[in-house]
Design a protein around this motif. Structure first.
Motif, PDB file in Angstrom:
ATOM      1  N   SER A  43      94.941 -10.724  26.356  1.00  0.00           N
ATOM      2  CA  SER A  43      93.827 -10.296  26.919  1.00  0.00           C
ATOM      3  C   SER A  43      92.746  -9.818  26.066  1.00  0.00           C
ATOM      4  N   ILE A  44      93.373  -9.070  24.857  1.00  0.00           N
ATOM      5  CA  ILE A  44      92.438  -8.751  23.783  1.00  0.00           C
ATOM      6  C   ILE A  44      92.796  -9.247  22.409  1.00  0.00           C
ATOM      7  N   ASN A  45      92.138  -9.435  21.632  1.00  0.00           N
ATOM      8  CA  ASN A  45      92.605  -9.954  20.398  1.00  0.00           C
ATOM      9  C   ASN A  45      92.911  -8.702  19.345  1.00  0.00           C
ATOM     10  N   ASP A  46      92.272  -7.489  19.565  1.00  0.00           N
ATOM     11  CA  ASP A  46      92.719  -6.352  18.888  1.00  0.00           C
ATOM     12  C   ASP A  46      92.442  -5.087  19.770  1.00  0.00           C
ATOM     13  N   ARG A  47      93.070  -3.906  19.344  1.00  0.00           N
ATOM     14  CA  ARG A  47      92.963  -2.873  19.959  1.00  0.00           C
ATOM     15  C   ARG A  47      91.434  -2.211  20.312  1.00  0.00           C
ATOM     16  N   GLY A  48      90.740  -2.764  19.223  1.00  0.00           N
ATOM     17  CA  GLY A  48      89.286  -2.301  19.346  1.00  0.00           C
ATOM     18  C   GLY A  48      88.474  -2.888  20.395  1.00  0.00           C
ATOM     19  N   GLU A  49      89.092  -4.146  21.005  1.00  0.00           N
ATOM     20  CA  GLU A  49      88.337  -4.552  22.192  1.00  0.00           C
ATOM     21  C   GLU A  49      88.621  -3.757  23.427  1.00  0.00           C
ATOM     22  N   LEU A  50      89.346  -2.800  23.622  1.00  0.00           N
ATOM     23  CA  LEU A  50      89.221  -1.650  24.587  1.00  0.00           C
ATOM     24  C   LEU A  50      88.340  -0.689  24.354  1.00  0.00           C
ATOM     25  N   TRP A  51      87.152  -1.393  25.036  1.00  0.00           N
ATOM     26  CA  TRP A  51      85.399  -0.963  24.948  1.00  0.00           C
ATOM     27  C   TRP A  51      85.290   0.306  25.809  1.00  0.00           C
ATOM     28  N   TYR A  52      86.224   1.086  26.551  1.00  0.00           N
ATOM     29  CA  TYR A  52      86.076   1.938  27.428  1.00  0.00           C
ATOM     30  C   TYR A  52      84.853   3.167  26.986  1.00  0.00           C
ATOM     31  N   ASP A  53      84.469   3.660  27.775  1.00  0.00           N
ATOM     32  CA  ASP A  53      83.506   4.875  27.543  1.00  0.00           C
ATOM     33  C   ASP A  53      84.345   5.985  26.546  1.00  0.00           C
ATOM     34  N   VAL A  54      85.437   6.396  26.869  1.00  0.00           N
ATOM     35  CA  VAL A  54      86.254   7.082  26.008  1.00  0.00           C
ATOM     36  C   VAL A  54      87.676   6.608  26.000  1.00  0.00           C
ATOM     37  N   ARG A  55      88.466   6.787  24.857  1.00  0.00           N
ATOM     38  CA  ARG A  55      89.517   6.224  24.561  1.00  0.00           C
ATOM     39  C   ARG A  55      90.086   7.129  23.474  1.00  0.00           C
ATOM     40  N   PRO A  56      91.557   7.268  23.651  1.00  0.00           N
ATOM     41  CA  PRO A  56      92.240   7.803  22.462  1.00  0.00           C
ATOM     42  C   PRO A  56      92.454   6.493  21.288  1.00  0.00           C
ATOM     43  N   HIS A  57      91.960   6.801  20.015  1.00  0.00           N
ATOM     44  CA  HIS A  57      91.998   5.839  18.884  1.00  0.00           C
ATOM     45  C   HIS A  57      93.066   5.877  18.240  1.00  0.00           C
ATOM     46  N   THR A  58      94.217   4.837  18.480  1.00  0.00           N
ATOM     47  CA  THR A  58      95.416   5.114  18.109  1.00  0.00           C
ATOM     48  C   THR A  58      95.838   4.721  16.799  1.00  0.00           C
ATOM     49  N   ALA A  59      94.655   4.284  15.802  1.00  0.00           N
ATOM     50  CA  ALA A  59      94.694   4.181  14.521  1.00  0.00           C
ATOM     51  C   ALA A  59      94.170   5.305  13.765  1.00  0.00           C
TER      52      ALA A  59
END
Length: 362
Positions: free
Chosen positions: A217-233
């Motif tokens: 559904s996404i090619n990398d975790r950076g494509e979770l483009w929500y307004d706020v997110r925990p950045h797991t890297a």
């Protein structure tokens, strides 16, 4: 399949600031320039590894180094901005900032050749083809993964306050949208954007991230483009809400607010607070955000209980008093970016409007 992990969350209160800006010509009009500035010429040393581009060849991104002490955030931002301006000027360009460039017409502008973006264009099609947006992203370090997810859940209610204050994109594709932040609405046409749902803990978010990757559904975790997110890297909570801004004082007001919010919410988590996030329906959070998009500084937003409304000015006063900050109060008391853009275009014309969006250097 690169993924982050729970172990990334080790440091509390660090900062990182990402800015998306526009490459413009001598008249302040959007022009392709990322090939030269990102690939063909070495940037100043401070920008090495901190300079990239976005989907369009006229949108460029910078990142500050890791900021250990929030007191150093302004200097870090200004150093990066000055380096970008110097680099651009050396090669015949200038740099502007807003949520959308008012004279950018997406059909007339070039997309980047980077495989990541070509894959997005192929998968997402029209919504991504027209995505000329630019924003400010603030990372705040959090020292525990479950705490980061709890904070991100709670921050969903605060996102529209920041968006309303930042509203700086009334024009899209050459016309007045009637919105204060058209950028936010244009960007929401992409998948995996807007207001995220509630996650019970880090494991729940990690399962979601993994599922999105495994199902392609996404090619990398950076494509979770929500307004706020925990950045797991990076081990941060990332607020991706504000429109781009030419004025560094406005950017720093949002940095101050984001940092104060995360620190205060971290204390609430450690004190065992239940928070509000579990009771906030996403539909009401979407309405909360819509009011910010539509009305900007004039918005009446939903209160924490989602049972009534409060004027933005009252919310700003409460937040400044509660958190001991003042930057967002100064932003509120000025004309919004959207108001300023409309006034300049009507009274002085497009040249003055374009000039007002330019970053200032030393």
């Amino acid at each position: 399949m690169e993924r982050g992990s729970r172990e990334s969350f080790t440091r509390m209160g660090t900062l990182g600031i990402e800015e998306e800006c526009f490459i413009v010509d001598e008249r302040g009009r959007p022009t392709s320039g990322t090939d030269e500035l990102v690939y063909e010429h070495d940037p100043p040393e401070i920008l090495e590894g901190k300079l990239d581009h976005e989907l369009f060849k006229f949108v460029i991104e910078t990142q500050t180094p890791l900021i250990e002490d929030p007191q150093n955030a302004r200097d870090a931002l200004l150093e990066i901005r000055q380096a970008l301006l110097t680099h651009a000027h050396d090669h015949g360009y200038d740099i502007a900032a807003a949520g959308l460039h008012p004279l950018a017409k997406w059909r007339e502008l070039e997309h980047a050749e980077k495989p990541r973006y070509r894959a997005q264009l192929d998968r997402i099609q029209y919504p991504q083809h027209r995505n000329t947006t630019a924003g400010v992203h603030v990372h705040v370090g959090v020292d525990d993964a479950d705490k980061a997810v709890w904070i991100a859940n709670e921050l969903r209610w605060y996102v529209p306050i920041m968006l309303a204050l930042s509203a700086n994109s009334p024009y899209w594709n050459g016309f007045d949208t009637g919105l204060e932040s058209a950028r936010a609405k244009i960007f929401e046409a992409l998948p995996n954007t807007g207001m995220p749902t509630y996650f019970e803990d880090f494991d729940a978010f990690d399962r979601f991230e993994r599922r999105m990757l495994e199902t392609e559904s996404i090619n990398d975790r950076g494509e979770l483009w929500y307004d706020v997110r925990p950045h797991t890297a990076h081990g941060t909570v990332e607020l991706r809400t504000p429109d781009g801004q030419a004025d560094p004082d406005i950017v720093m007001a949002f940095v101050e607010y984001a940092h104060a919010l995360v620190e205060a919410l971290a204390e609430d988590y450690e004190d065992g607070a239940s928070g509000y996030a579990q009771t906030h329906r996403r539909e009401l959070l979407d309405e909360h955000k819509w009011r910010a998009i539509r009305y900007g500084h004039d918005a009446a937003l939903l209160d924490r209980e989602m049972e009534g409304t409060l004027e933005l000015g009252e919310l700003v006063d409460r937040e400044c008093e509660r958190l001991g900050i003042d930057g967002i109060k100064d932003v509120y008391e000025r004309d919004s970016g959207a108001e300023k853009q409309r006034r300049l275009l009507e009274e002085e014309g497009p040249d003055a409007l374009c000039e007002s969006l330019l970053l200032e250097g030393e």
